[in-house]
Design an enzyme around this catalytic site. Structure first.
Site, PDB file in Angstrom:
ATOM      1  N   PHE A   1       0.814  -1.217   0.000  1.00  0.00           N
ATOM      2  CA  PHE A   1       0.000   0.000   0.000  1.00  0.00           C
ATOM      3  C   PHE A   1       0.849   1.271   0.000  1.00  0.00           C
ATOM      4  O   PHE A   1       0.870   2.003  -0.967  1.00  0.00           O
ATOM      5  CB  PHE A   1      -0.982  -0.025   1.180  1.00  0.00           C
ATOM      6  CG  PHE A   1      -2.083  -1.017   0.992  1.00  0.00           C
ATOM      7  CD1 PHE A   1      -3.273  -0.645   0.401  1.00  0.00           C
ATOM      8  CD2 PHE A   1      -1.920  -2.343   1.363  1.00  0.00           C
ATOM      9  CE1 PHE A   1      -4.297  -1.567   0.195  1.00  0.00           C
ATOM     10  CE2 PHE A   1      -2.930  -3.279   1.162  1.00  0.00           C
ATOM     11  CZ  PHE A   1      -4.118  -2.890   0.571  1.00  0.00           C
ATOM     12  N   GLU A   2       1.546   1.544   1.076  1.00  0.00           N
ATOM     13  CA  GLU A   2       2.275   2.806   1.151  1.00  0.00           C
ATOM     14  C   GLU A   2       3.599   2.591   1.873  1.00  0.00           C
ATOM     15  O   GLU A   2       3.634   2.418   3.085  1.00  0.00           O
ATOM     16  CB  GLU A   2       1.437   3.862   1.877  1.00  0.00           C
ATOM     17  CG  GLU A   2       2.031   5.254   1.818  1.00  0.00           C
ATOM     18  CD  GLU A   2       1.133   6.290   2.460  1.00  0.00           C
ATOM     19  OE1 GLU A   2       0.735   7.240   1.765  1.00  0.00           O
ATOM     20  OE2 GLU A   2       0.830   6.151   3.665  1.00  0.00           O
ATOM     21  N   GLN A   3       4.647   2.579   1.131  1.00  0.00           N
ATOM     22  CA  GLN A   3       5.977   2.449   1.716  1.00  0.00           C
ATOM     23  C   GLN A   3       6.896   3.482   1.079  1.00  0.00           C
ATOM     24  O   GLN A   3       6.729   3.839  -0.089  1.00  0.00           O
ATOM     25  CB  GLN A   3       6.538   1.045   1.517  1.00  0.00           C
ATOM     26  CG  GLN A   3       6.639   0.612   0.068  1.00  0.00           C
ATOM     27  CD  GLN A   3       7.372  -0.702  -0.085  1.00  0.00           C
ATOM     28  OE1 GLN A   3       8.573  -0.772   0.108  1.00  0.00           O
ATOM     29  NE2 GLN A   3       6.645  -1.755  -0.424  1.00  0.00           N
TER      30      GLN A   3
END
Length: 536
Positions: A364-366
């Protein structure tokens, strides 16, 4: 005539689609979960190529948060209708198992630099779409068809339907025009017209070592299509010792003087385990027409050297790249999935600041910014300024393939807040996605001060290094097997991992406090090492 050594686009550059507009050639390649989407390279002579744009670069065009590894942007097709460029592509949301969620879109632009339009939704019946501009003005959309009932296979054939650019949608009847051959797994369709014949070029055999290019023709665009008498026209499947393996998924272009070339993907395996650490790359072959059939000049097995109009200049390929961080990120770098870059990085004061988000294994969000590995041997180096408070905050230098497969030298802290260096790896941990235990013993370092992090890869050997302030680099941890950062170890069944090795900078804050880290620079230094068989 000068020759070029394949591949012409080294490193992760699969599924090439080529178009010539005047004296300019452009190749579009897949980017999967890496953002921005689609790489487009430009050349004047088929020998020297430069990355000019990644056109899917804003949220209204592409948001891949949640796309699994090796999903995202598959097999773009780049064409020109005499007035503007057209780009069609798939955003894959699921690929494993019987169901494949594949959404196909169309964008266009007056020039290759843009501006590129917001996407027009086409369909979701399968992947690998292309757009064919017929000489009567009609536009035709083709893609492979997925049938989850698997009768007799999930890859059910190639579907054709007209696209109306005024209405921005597919119109009229659709038909399965080609079921494929005994090579199986038919995909990657491209349509052409020549001498009154419609030609359908497809990829078959899967994306591993049985991959191939199949050609069929018909007098009617709706078929039936007759398969080439010497099918496949390109493949390495019967040549296990050829330098270029996994050859398939091609596209055709003609030069101004009438020569024909086919670009195709390939892989260059290393070690006895035959692992393609550079992923699937783009190569080129000269072809010719005989009896209205296309043949490769040197036979169906791809050639390592090919005559092209231009003379290649390899100096840039072997040059050290020292990246600094001023007003914008260098075009060599990409990140994963998200269009909201302000949440994961910013530039200023000559530093790259990464904002700690989710783990390095997140879909998702890194905060991971990296460039492709384009050489079998190289050095990488950076300087990190990071002040973690516990073990759930870490930042550093990863060699990365996917959530199941990475090596990662980090600056972190123990549960008491004492800063330390820690090595983490997730070698072939599919399907669990766990770290390999036990981790190497961490090295305690002062709680303040910058840390230099480095790694070297020499073929299949990877070693990490570190230095405090102005000290000399010291090795840290074991010598790892670098060959696992490859398609063959990417955490999926055969034909399931599609990207390539990256190296870069990352930051995670699993506490959710968005602790940031600063990087002073990044160095990527190619090294000539080992057998010339594997190098350009």
């Amino acid at each position: 005539m000068p020759s070029v050594r394949n591949p012409i686009l080294p490193g992760f550059n699969p599924d090439p689609s080529i178009v010539r507009v005047g004296d300019d050639y452009y190749i579009a390649t897949s980017t999967f979960e890496w953002y921005p989407g689609v790489q487009i390279h430009h050349s004047k002579d088929l020998a020297n190529w430069e990355l000019v744009i990644r056109p899917l670069n804003r949220k209204s065009q592409l948001d891949m948060r949640g796309d699994p590894d090796s999903c995202g942007i598959w097999a773009p097709c780049l064409t020109h209708d005499g007035e503007k460029f057209w780009l069609v592509y798939t955003d894959v949301k699921r690929k494993d198992g019987s169901f494949k969620d594949c959404h196909n879109y169309i964008v266009s632009a007056p020039s290759i630099e843009g501006p590129w339009s917001d996407p027009v939704y086409a369909n979701s019946s399968g992947f690998d779409p292309s757009l064919f501009h017929d000489d009567d003005g009609k536009k035709w959309f083709v893609n492979m068809l997925i049938d989850h009932r698997c009768r007799p296979r999930v890859f059910a054939g190639i579907v054709l339907q007209e696209f109306d650019p005024a209405a921005n949608k597919l119109v009229g009847p659709k038909k399965n025009i080609f079921k494929g051959t005994e090579l199986d797994l038919v995909e990657g369709p491209h349509l052409y017209k020549r001498n009154g014949w419609y030609y359908l070029l497809t990829a078959e055999g899967g994306t591993a070592y049985e991959h191939a290019c199949t050609l069929a023709r018909s007098r009617d665009i709706w078929g039936p299509y007759q398969v080439h008498p010497e099918n496949p026209i390109l493949s390495s499947k019967d040549a296990p010792f050829a330098a270029l393996q996994r050859a398939g998924h091609g596209d055709i272009v003609e030069t101004p003087d009438g020569k024909t070339y086919l670009v195709h993907l390939c892989g260059r395996p290393i070690t006895q385990k035959r692992r393609c650490v550079l992923g699937r790359e783009t190569a080129i072959q000269e072809a010719f027409w005989k009896d209205d059939w296309l043949y490769m000049k040197n036979g169906p097995v791809p050639s390592l050297r090919v005559e092209v109009p231009g003379t290649p200049d390899d100096s840039k390929y072997w040059a050290e790249q020292r990246y600094t961080f001023e007003k914008e990120l260098h075009k060599d770098f990409q990140w994963l999935r998200t269009p909201e870059t302000e949440r994961i990085f910013r530039l200023g004061d000559g530093k790259l600041t990464l904002i700690g988000r989710e783990s390095i294994g997140s879909w998702f969000e890194q905060a991971l910014v990296a460039r492709r590995q384009t050489h079998f041997s190289y050095d990488a180096e950076t300087v990190v300024d990071f002040s973690p408070t516990d073990e759930r905050q870490f930042s550093g230098l990863p060699a990365y393939y996917c959530r199941y497969n990475f090596f990662y030298l980090t600056v972190t802290a123990d549960s008491n807040g004492q800063r330390e260096l820690l090595l983490m790896s997730s070698e072939i941990s599919y399907p669990e996605g766990k770290l390999r235990m036990p981790l190497p013993e961490p090295i305690q370092i002062p709680n303040e001060g910058k840390v230099k992090l480095a790694l070297t890869i020499r073929g299949d050997k990877l070693q990490f290094y570190y230095a405090l302030e102005d000290d000399k680099l010291k090795s840290f941890g074991p010598v790892y097997d670098a060959s696992v950062i490859s398609d063959e170890c990417g955490g999926h069944q055969a034909h399931g991992s599609f990207t390539g090795a990256f190296v870069g900078m990352a930051c995670s804050d699993l506490n959710g406090t968005a602790l940031s880290t600063k990087f002073d620079y990044f160095i990527y230094r190619p090294v000539k090492y080992g057998s010339d068989r594997y190098e350009i």
